[in-house]
Scaffold this motif. Structure first.
Motif, short mmCIF file in Angstrom:
data_model
loop_
_atom_site.label_atom_id
_atom_site.label_comp_id
_atom_site.label_asym_id
_atom_site.label_seq_id
_atom_site.Cartn_x
_atom_site.Cartn_y
_atom_site.Cartn_z
N LYS A 1 0.95 -1.17 0.01
CA LYS A 1 0.02 -0.12 0.02
C LYS A 1 0.77 1.17 0.05
CE LYS A 1 -3.65 -2.25 2.41
NZ LYS A 1 -4.60 -2.30 3.52
N PRO A 2 0.49 2.34 -0.60
CA PRO A 2 1.47 3.49 -0.74
C PRO A 2 1.10 4.10 0.79
CG PRO A 2 -0.69 3.91 -2.05
CD PRO A 2 -0.88 2.48 -1.58
N ARG A 3 2.57 4.36 1.05
CA ARG A 3 2.89 5.09 2.49
C ARG A 3 2.11 6.50 2.33
NH1 ARG A 3 8.34 3.88 5.60
NH2 ARG A 3 6.52 4.23 6.93
N ARG A 4 1.75 6.73 3.52
CA ARG A 4 1.11 8.03 3.70
C ARG A 4 2.20 9.01 4.07
NH1 ARG A 4 -2.71 8.27 9.03
NH2 ARG A 4 -0.94 8.13 9.90
N LYS A 5 2.17 10.09 3.42
CA LYS A 5 3.26 11.17 3.66
C LYS A 5 3.16 11.58 5.10
CE LYS A 5 5.25 14.77 0.83
NZ LYS A 5 5.19 15.85 -0.02
N ALA A 6 4.45 11.51 5.72
CA ALA A 6 4.25 12.02 7.11
C ALA A 6 4.10 13.47 7.41
CB ALA A 6 5.48 11.49 7.86
N ARG A 7 3.39 14.09 8.30
CA ARG A 7 3.21 15.55 8.48
C ARG A 7 4.74 15.96 9.04
NH1 ARG A 7 2.86 17.03 13.72
NH2 ARG A 7 1.92 15.41 15.19
N PRO A 8 4.79 17.35 8.73
CA PRO A 8 5.86 17.85 9.33
C PRO A 8 5.70 17.88 10.77
CG PRO A 8 4.86 19.38 7.97
CD PRO A 8 4.21 18.14 7.92
N LEU A 9 6.91 17.79 11.79
CA LEU A 9 6.83 17.91 13.17
C LEU A 9 6.69 19.44 13.49
CD1 LEU A 9 9.47 15.34 14.50
CD2 LEU A 9 6.94 15.10 14.27
#
Length: 158
Positions: free
Chosen positions: A112-120
């Motif tokens: 499954k395509p990985r969800r883009k991580a949100r910036p911290l």
């Protein structure tokens, strides 16, 4: 003495597989040793097609093992067919298989395509840095930073 769940499942499924597909769970379980671990990751025995006997007195004829395989595994199996047939026959204890028929199909689901991580946020980055400073080893500090970033970026909000 209680039986394990695997023994119970094997006892139930082995007769069904033997009747429907001509296979046993032992053959499926031994597939990585028979075909090799790398090939077994992308292939799986489906069934054994046994030739029909016209009369009860007809001699036994070996069957054809039907194997589902992805593209590269199919190519490797095709090149190693003689060796695989020999290993299966040795495993079964008699000349059960005369050849292998390949069915090319994808066995594993594509990742499954990985969800883009949100910036911290600045507070989250500072919190991770404070935690990492508690370790003397630089490699361990880097690992803690990466872990903290990964965990906090997966959360929807802290």
């Amino acid at each position: 003495m209680a039986k394990s769940a695997a023994n119970f499942v094997n006892a139930v499924l082995d007769p069904v597989l033997a009747k429907r597909a001509g296979l046993s769970l032992a053959l499926i379980d031994a597939w990585p040793e028979i075909a090799g671990a790398q090939i077994a990751e992308t292939s799986c025995p489906l069934k054994i097609d046994w030739p029909r006997r016209r009369h009860e007195d007809d001699a036994f004829e070996p069957g054809v093992l039907v194997v589902a395989a992805e593209a590269m595994a199919a190519l490797h199996i095709q090149h190693q067919t003689g060796e695989i047939v020999g290993r299966i026959n040795a495993f079964m204890g008699f000349d059960a298989i005369c050849r292998v028929r390949l069915v090319q199909k994808q066995l594993a689901e594509p990742p499954k395509p990985r969800r883009k991580a949100r910036p911290l946020t600045a507070d989250e980055a500072e919190r991770i840095e404070r935690m990492a400073q508690g370790f003397d080893d630089e490699g361990l500090r880097d690992a803690v930073r990466r872990l903290g970033c990964s965990v906090l970026s997966e959360k929807s909000g802290t």
